[in-house]
Design a protein around this motif. Structure first.
Motif, PDB file in Angstrom:
ATOM      1  N   LYS A  32      35.588  34.041  48.768  1.00 26.21           N
ATOM      2  CA  LYS A  32      35.841  35.540  49.463  1.00 26.21           C
ATOM      3  C   LYS A  32      36.844  36.385  48.804  1.00 26.21           C
ATOM      4  O   LYS A  32      36.635  37.476  48.236  1.00 26.21           O
ATOM      5  N   LEU A  33      37.686  35.665  48.187  1.00 25.75           N
ATOM      6  CA  LEU A  33      38.993  36.200  47.581  1.00 25.75           C
ATOM      7  C   LEU A  33      38.292  36.717  46.028  1.00 25.75           C
ATOM      8  O   LEU A  33      38.587  37.669  45.487  1.00 25.75           O
ATOM      9  N   GLU A  34      37.943  35.467  45.513  1.00 27.47           N
ATOM     10  CA  GLU A  34      37.437  35.770  43.815  1.00 27.47           C
ATOM     11  C   GLU A  34      36.303  36.828  44.078  1.00 27.47           C
ATOM     12  O   GLU A  34      36.236  37.624  43.114  1.00 27.47           O
ATOM     13  N   ASP A  35      35.625  36.928  45.013  1.00 30.83           N
ATOM     14  CA  ASP A  35      34.478  37.744  44.922  1.00 30.83           C
ATOM     15  C   ASP A  35      34.952  39.391  45.339  1.00 30.83           C
ATOM     16  O   ASP A  35      34.541  40.350  44.492  1.00 30.83           O
ATOM     17  N   HIS A  36      35.944  39.395  46.108  1.00 33.39           N
ATOM     18  CA  HIS A  36      36.519  40.652  46.127  1.00 33.39           C
ATOM     19  C   HIS A  36      37.080  41.323  44.860  1.00 33.39           C
ATOM     20  O   HIS A  36      37.079  42.460  44.430  1.00 33.39           O
ATOM     21  N   TYR A  37      37.919  40.482  44.240  1.00 37.89           N
ATOM     22  CA  TYR A  37      38.553  40.925  43.123  1.00 37.89           C
ATOM     23  C   TYR A  37      37.466  41.142  41.991  1.00 37.89           C
ATOM     24  O   TYR A  37      37.923  41.989  41.098  1.00 37.89           O
ATOM     25  N   ARG A  38      36.471  40.349  41.990  1.00 41.31           N
ATOM     26  CA  ARG A  38      35.486  40.709  40.757  1.00 41.31           C
ATOM     27  C   ARG A  38      34.630  41.953  41.018  1.00 41.31           C
ATOM     28  O   ARG A  38      34.585  42.707  40.024  1.00 41.31           O
ATOM     29  N   THR A  39      34.365  42.360  42.441  1.00 43.96           N
ATOM     30  CA  THR A  39      33.561  43.407  42.605  1.00 43.96           C
ATOM     31  C   THR A  39      34.717  44.817  42.658  1.00 43.96           C
ATOM     32  O   THR A  39      34.440  45.996  42.556  1.00 43.96           O
ATOM     33  N   HIS A  40      36.114  44.544  43.128  1.00 36.88           N
ATOM     34  CA  HIS A  40      37.042  45.568  42.926  1.00 36.88           C
ATOM     35  C   HIS A  40      38.305  45.259  42.185  1.00 36.88           C
ATOM     36  O   HIS A  40      39.343  44.740  42.564  1.00 36.88           O
ATOM     37  N   PRO A  41      38.203  45.147  40.823  1.00 38.86           N
ATOM     38  CA  PRO A  41      39.234  44.832  39.930  1.00 38.86           C
ATOM     39  C   PRO A  41      40.450  45.780  40.187  1.00 38.86           C
ATOM     40  O   PRO A  41      40.442  46.916  40.205  1.00 38.86           O
ATOM     41  N   PRO A  42      41.605  45.000  40.464  1.00 42.39           N
ATOM     42  CA  PRO A  42      42.685  45.830  40.551  1.00 42.39           C
ATOM     43  C   PRO A  42      43.357  46.502  39.218  1.00 42.39           C
ATOM     44  O   PRO A  42      43.052  46.223  38.243  1.00 42.39           O
ATOM     45  N   GLN A  43      44.239  47.325  39.424  1.00 43.09           N
ATOM     46  CA  GLN A  43      45.092  48.015  38.395  1.00 43.09           C
ATOM     47  C   GLN A  43      45.841  46.903  37.750  1.00 43.09           C
ATOM     48  O   GLN A  43      46.134  46.106  38.361  1.00 43.09           O
TER      49      GLN A  43
END
Length: 412
Positions: A82-93
């Motif tokens: 879940k965490l990996e998918d979130h950061y992959r689809t919503h890359p942080p600054q």
């Protein structure tokens, strides 16, 4: 699960990101997955790895957790994804905080934070060879990637250097040489996933499962059978059979004679849209064809058997089965079968298939398709726009000793 205490300190990057993920519903607003997340967050950014027993007792209320129960491992895996998918689809600054659950660790940490070295940490990049594979030494992923790149670089370098002295291609290859399209050299590859037990990380292994041919397939299997695939991890690895190099050695000079662009890709990378702009040469095992399997056999009187060790004649019912698997370890002679075809695919691509059931045929098929007299051997069928041929390759302990043509037909 309580979220009071130190995790209310919004000034700290860790707690700020915890609250942001909660508010965004990344791990849900209720349910077990949210409870596991809250439990790990409450332990704080500097906590060591929780044990499976601690999570089982504190989150799942299991007073005496069974050591073989995969519930905790499954939920940790799901939370990690879940965490990996979130950061992959919503890359942080750049510089923004990110949370992760490192492989083999039951702790929520800031990405990039220093971690103590442990055997579990090493498992994320160090796996034992799968059962039945050639060799048993573990290889770091970086070396596996380097070896693959080195193989392709050596091939491309040899292709360029061989153009000045390239042999005249036989009749089999003339339609490809005369085509005005660039060439995709497609190599049959196989997806591997890791199986990592956080409690026993030293027993991590790589697995090839014919039902799982991509990261997307793995996610589907995890949803369908969490007990079986609960510890599975996408480790970003595909492999090529070593014997592909023997066929490449023979085919590369033939492609060099075309004086056209040649791009090397894995079969798993091939898309339907590529067939509208490129011709294709496939080299590999029948089981590694991917998208090309359906295209190659759609207009054929042959089909591949369920185990990929058989080629079946649809018209007569005759079956040609490799017995390499049963006899490879002994000095006994055995038979393998190589499949060669030329066809026109939807989208206009001219497709050449240089394949085999097992590795012995893959070693021998390159010399077969490069031989100058193959046009005479195939006679009429090779002159047709589309044809297919089957060769029996006699082998002994992986070596190809002899071959003979057993079938050649024009096809649709």
């Amino acid at each position: 699960m309580s979220t009071t205490g130190s995790d209310t300190d919004g000034a700290d990057p860790f707690w700020r990101e915890v609250e942001r993920l909660r508010a965004a519903g990344v791990v849900g607003h209720s349910g077990r997955l949210r409870e596991v997340f809250d439990y790990l967050a409450q332990r704080g950014p500097d906590a060591g790895s929780a044990t499976q027993a601690e999570i089982a007792q504190d989150v799942f209320r299991q007073a005496e957790p069974d050591a073989e129960d995969a519930t905790v491992r499954v939920y940790i895996h799901r939370l990690r994804k879940k965490l990996e998918d979130h950061y992959r689809t919503h890359p942080p600054q750049p510089g923004a905080p990110m949370l992760e659950i490192p492989s083999g660790i039951y702790a929520l940490q800031l990405a990039g934070a220093e971690q103590e070295q442990s055997g579990a940490e090493q498992v994320s990049t160090h796996f034992a060879a799968p059962s039945g594979s050639a060799g048993s030494r573990a290889l770091p992923r970086s070396w596996l990637a380097f070896a693959a790149l080195a193989l392709l670089a050596a091939f491309l370098g040899g292709l360029l250097l061989s153009r000045a002295s390239a042999p005249v291609p036989n009749a089999l290859w003339q339609p490809l040489i005369e085509s005005d399209r660039p060439v995709l050299l497609v190599l049959g590859d196989y997806y591997l996933f890791g199986e990592i037990d956080p409690v026993r990380p030293e027993e991590g292994r790589l697995i090839r499962d014919f039902r799982v041919n991509s990261a997307e397939d793995l996610l589907r299997m995890q949803e369908a059978d969490p007990a079986r695939f609960g510890m599975a991890e996408d480790v970003g690895l595909n492999y090529l059979p070593f014997q592909t190099a023997f066929a490449l050695e023979q085919v590369a000079p033939l492609l060099a004679a075309s004086q056209k662009d040649v791009r090397v890709i894995a079969a798993s990378e091939l898309t339907s849209s590529m067939l509208s702009s490129h011709d294709v040469v496939y080299i590999g095992l029948l089981s590694g064809m991917g998208l090309l399997e359906e295209i190659a056999f759609a207009g054929s009187t042959l089909r591949i058997g369920d185990s990929y060790d058989e080629i079946v004649d649809r018209e007569t019912g005759q079956i040609w089965t490799s017995d390499e698997a049963r006899r490879l370890a002994s000095p006994a002679f055995y038979r393998d079968y190589a499949y060669v075809a030329r066809l026109r695919a939807p989208g206009g691509a001219l497709v050449m298939v240089v394949a085999s059931e097992r590795i012995t045929g893959l070693r021998g098929v390159g010399a077969i398709v490069a031989a100058q007299d193959i046009g005479r051997e195939l006679s009429g069928p090779a002159a047709a726009p589309a044809f297919e041929a089957l060769f029996q390759v006699t082998g002994q302990q992986g070596a190809d000793l002899s071959d003979r043509l057993i079938l050649a037909r024009a096809r649709q």
